[in-house]
Each structure stands twice: as structure tokens, then as C-alpha cells.
Design an enzyme around this catalytic site. Structure first.
Site, PDB file in Angstrom:
ATOM      1  N   GLU A 142      40.474  93.784  51.338  1.00 45.38           N
ATOM      2  CA  GLU A 142      39.182  93.801  52.034  1.00 45.38           C
ATOM      3  C   GLU A 142      39.430  93.774  53.533  1.00 45.38           C
ATOM      4  OE1 GLU A 142      37.007  90.123  51.100  1.00 45.38           O
ATOM      5  OE2 GLU A 142      38.922  89.110  50.853  1.00 45.38           O
ATOM      6  N   TYR A 176      32.278  77.453  53.864  1.00 48.20           N
ATOM      7  CA  TYR A 176      31.210  77.828  54.789  1.00 48.20           C
ATOM      8  C   TYR A 176      30.391  78.985  54.246  1.00 48.20           C
ATOM      9  CZ  TYR A 176      33.701  82.011  56.490  1.00 48.20           C
ATOM     10  OH  TYR A 176      34.296  83.241  56.586  1.00 48.20           O
ATOM     11  N   ARG A 217      26.578  81.082  46.173  1.00 49.78           N
ATOM     12  CA  ARG A 217      28.022  81.164  46.417  1.00 49.78           C
ATOM     13  C   ARG A 217      28.554  79.837  46.963  1.00 49.78           C
ATOM     14  NH1 ARG A 217      30.254  85.850  50.163  1.00 49.78           N
ATOM     15  NH2 ARG A 217      29.149  84.603  51.703  1.00 49.78           N
ATOM     16  N   ARG A 249      44.260  60.035  56.511  1.00 53.57           N
ATOM     17  CA  ARG A 249      44.970  61.277  56.198  1.00 53.57           C
ATOM     18  C   ARG A 249      45.898  61.123  55.000  1.00 53.57           C
ATOM     19  NH1 ARG A 249      49.568  64.242  57.156  1.00 53.57           N
ATOM     20  NH2 ARG A 249      49.216  66.482  57.358  1.00 53.57           N
ATOM     21  N   LYS A 282      35.116  80.540  49.559  1.00 51.09           N
ATOM     22  CA  LYS A 282      34.882  80.842  50.977  1.00 51.09           C
ATOM     23  C   LYS A 282      35.275  79.649  51.855  1.00 51.09           C
ATOM     24  CE  LYS A 282      31.357  83.058  53.901  1.00 51.09           C
ATOM     25  NZ  LYS A 282      32.215  84.102  54.460  1.00 51.09           N
TER      26      LYS A 282
HETATM   27  N1  PMP Z   1      35.254  89.326  52.834  1.00 53.63           N
HETATM   28  C1  PMP Z   1      35.614  88.402  53.736  1.00 53.63           C
HETATM   29  C2  PMP Z   1      37.058  88.027  53.839  1.00 53.63           C
HETATM   30  C3  PMP Z   1      34.652  87.794  54.558  1.00 53.63           C
HETATM   31  O1  PMP Z   1      35.014  86.856  55.450  1.00 53.63           O
HETATM   32  C4  PMP Z   1      33.295  88.198  54.457  1.00 53.63           C
HETATM   33  C5  PMP Z   1      32.231  87.618  55.339  1.00 53.63           C
HETATM   34  N2  PMP Z   1      32.182  86.251  55.316  1.00 53.63           N
HETATM   35  C6  PMP Z   1      32.968  89.174  53.507  1.00 53.63           C
HETATM   36  C7  PMP Z   1      33.975  89.714  52.709  1.00 53.63           C
HETATM   37  C8  PMP Z   1      31.542  89.639  53.318  1.00 53.63           C
HETATM   38  O2  PMP Z   1      30.797  88.688  52.612  1.00 53.63           O
HETATM   39  P1  PMP Z   1      29.212  88.559  52.817  1.00 53.63           P
HETATM   40  O3  PMP Z   1      28.653  89.899  52.484  1.00 53.63           O
HETATM   41  O4  PMP Z   1      28.808  87.523  51.868  1.00 53.63           O
HETATM   42  O5  PMP Z   1      29.005  88.195  54.249  1.00 53.63           O
END
Ligand code: PMP
Length: 284
Positions: free
Chosen positions: A180, A32, A51, A99, A148
Site C-alpha cells: 500500500e 488512532y 475499525r 515502564r 491501526k
Molecule cells: N493504509 C495506510 C498505511 C494508512 O495509513 C491509511 C490512512 N490512515 C490508509 C491505508 C487509508 O485508510 P483510510 O481510508 O481508512 O483512511
């Protein structure tokens, strides 16, 4: 009623349909992006499109549409839903197949879904004036956080842990160092140096992070990309997070310890200002 996009069609949200056999639903086999909208325009669309392409490539998933069409779909949804400030959420899954853990051999048609969320005042200064409190939690996500994917259960649990502790969010810790935030990249400031974890498979490569670090370098600020601990963060002058929907957001408390006297710091405020100025100027 909100108009959403599903596989080529713009439909009212209550008429949108995805198969129960969709691998996004059964295996979290999907990726996403979230792109923010300010003044009816998209912030750093090119970064998010790049990305997305990378995430799809890492999972050998087909690109549902090209970048130009993707931009057109984003714009159409923003226009149809009259979004001034808000977000466009985009999800691509491998599609529907009987599945089976193996990726379907014949390939599948990827599922492409987009919807908007209206957030009036998304960039209002008041939102950043107070700053966030965060707690630390162990990082129990899978190992490819640079992709992502829609596997957001642990981050969702993390936000619930934060809420239960009376905090706004959580920073995740692995092998003693902060990876993070649950949905953002994490930073501390000591003296005139900004510290944030280096890129790798352990964190998402934030689009906002890339822009903010570039702007910091352009403004002659010192940046160190390395791991840091919660203890180091608690002793820092400032802390903040970045994400597409929060931009640059100060953090004023970590595990109960006030940072910078418990008030948002100057470096975060400056970065927020220059990030928003540039983003607005370059928005499409
Ligand atoms: N780290 C994580 C785990 C996230 O989910 C996000 C936001 N989606 C970010 C960092 C920040 O990424 P961005 O600046 O691309 O929104």
C-alpha cells in the site's frame, strides 16, 4: 487557539497534558483514527468507530468511551474549533504505567486524545487535477498493519524518501508486490478492471477503500482484489490511492514512468465524484 480533548476535558492546546509514562509515548502502544470533515460534518464516522473497536480488541486495550460518546466528542470539537473542512485525529493508548514491556496487570485507564486540523478546500477538485508522483520503497513495517497503531516512523521515513526523490509519496513493496502507500491504499486500473491488494495483515483495512469498492461494485465496475507489481502498475491505464483525507487521488507517475500519459484517469475521477457525493450525503 485550538481546543483539544484530553481524557474528558476540552482544553486549549497549550494546556493539554499526557503523562511521560504513557505507553503510547514509551512503546507506541496506541491506536488512532483520522476522520475527515466536509461542510462541518463527519465522513463515515461509523466506519472509523468500527475499525477503532477492532484495533483495540486486537491489542486487548480497553475502549475508553462508547461509540455514542465518541461521536459527541468529535462533533463538539468540530463545533468548538469551527471546522468546515478538515480532520479529526483520535488516539487511544493503553495509558500510563511504570515502564515495563508487559502490559500492566491491574490494567490502566486508557488515554484518549482528540484534536482537529482545519484544511480549507480539502475536497477541492484542483487537488486531484494534477495527480501524484510516487516512488517504490521496500516495506519495512511490522507485520500487523491491519491494526491501526501509532507506529508511523517507517511511513514517515517513506514520505521523506519520496520528498528527497522529488516525488509526492511512496508505494511500499514486499515479496515483489505492492502492499500500500505510506498513508493510503493503492490501486491500478487496466482496461475496465480495478485492481487492489486483498485484505490481510499486510495492509490497513482502509475505510475509504471499503466504501470505494462498494461504490465501484454498485456502478457495475469490475474489481479484482489481488497483489500487483510495480511493473504491472507502470503498464496500467490508471493508478490511484484512497484515504480518509485524500478521498480518491490519482497517481500519474510511478518510479519516473508516466501512467495513462501522465494525466489523471477517468475511473479515478468517477470514483472520486461518486465517493464524495455519497459521503457528503451521508455525513453526520
Ligand atoms: N493504509 C495506510 C498505511 C494508512 O495509513 C491509511 C490512512 N490512515 C490508509 C491505508 C487509508 O485508510 P483510510 O481510508 O481508512 O483512511
Amino acid at each position: 487557539m485550538r481546543i483539544v480533548y484530553v481524557n474528558g476535558d476540552y482544553v486549549p492546546e497549550d494546556q493539554a497534558r499526557v503523562s511521560v509514562f504513557d505507553r503510547g509515548f514509551l512503546f507506541a502502544d496506541g491506536v488512532y483514527e483520522v476522520t475527515s470533515v466536509l461542510g462541518g460534518k463527519l465522513i463515515d464516522f461509523a466506519g472509523h468507530a468500527a475499525r477503532l473497536k477492532r484495533s483495540l480488541g486486537e491489542l486487548a486495550m480497553a475502549e475508553p468511551v462508547g461509540e455514542e460518546e465518541l461521536l459527541a466528542i468529535h462533533r463538539e470539537l468540530v463545533a468548538r474549533n469551527g471546522i468546515e473542512d478538515g480532520l479529526v485525529y483520535l488516539q487511544v493508548t493503553r495509558g500510563a504505567a511504570d515502564r515495563d514491556f508487559l502490559y500492566p496487570e491491574a490494567g490502566t485507564t486508557p488515554t484518549l486524545v482528540l484534536f482537529t486540523q482545519s484544511k480549507p478546500g480539502l475536497a477541492d477538485p484542483a487537488r486531484a487535477a494534477k495527480g501524484l508522483s510516487v516512488i517504490s520503497i521496500p516495506d519495512r513495517r511490522w507485520g500487523r498493519r491491519d491494526i491501526k497503531t501509532v507506529q508511523l516512523l517507517y511511513p514517515s521515513m517513506g514520505k521523506m524518501m519520496a520528498k528527497a526523490a522529488g516525488a509526492d509519496d511512496a508505494w511500499m513493496v514486499e515479496d515483489g508486490a505492492v502492499t500500500e502507500g505510506t498513508s493510503n491504499n493503492a490501486y491500478i486500473v487496466k482496461g475496465d478492471t480495478i485492481v487492489t491488494r486483498q485484505l490481510g495483515e499486510e495492509i490497513l483495512h482502509g475505510i475509504t477503500r471499503a466504501a470505494v469498492l462498494r461504490l465501484a461494485a454498485e456502478a457495475q465496475m469490475k474489481v479484482e482484489e489481488r497483489p500487483f507489481t510495480i511493473e504491472e502498475a507502470q503498464g496500467a491505464d490508471e493508478a490511484f490511492v484512497t484515504s480518509a483525507s485524500a478521498f480518491v487521488m490519482p497517481v500519474v507517475e510511478i518510479d519516473g514512468a508516466p501512467i495513462g500519459g501522465g494525466r489523471p484517469g477517468r475511473v479515478a475521477a468517477r470514483l472520486r465524484e461518486i465517493y464524495l457525493d455519497e459521503s457528503r450525503a451521508k455525513a453526520v
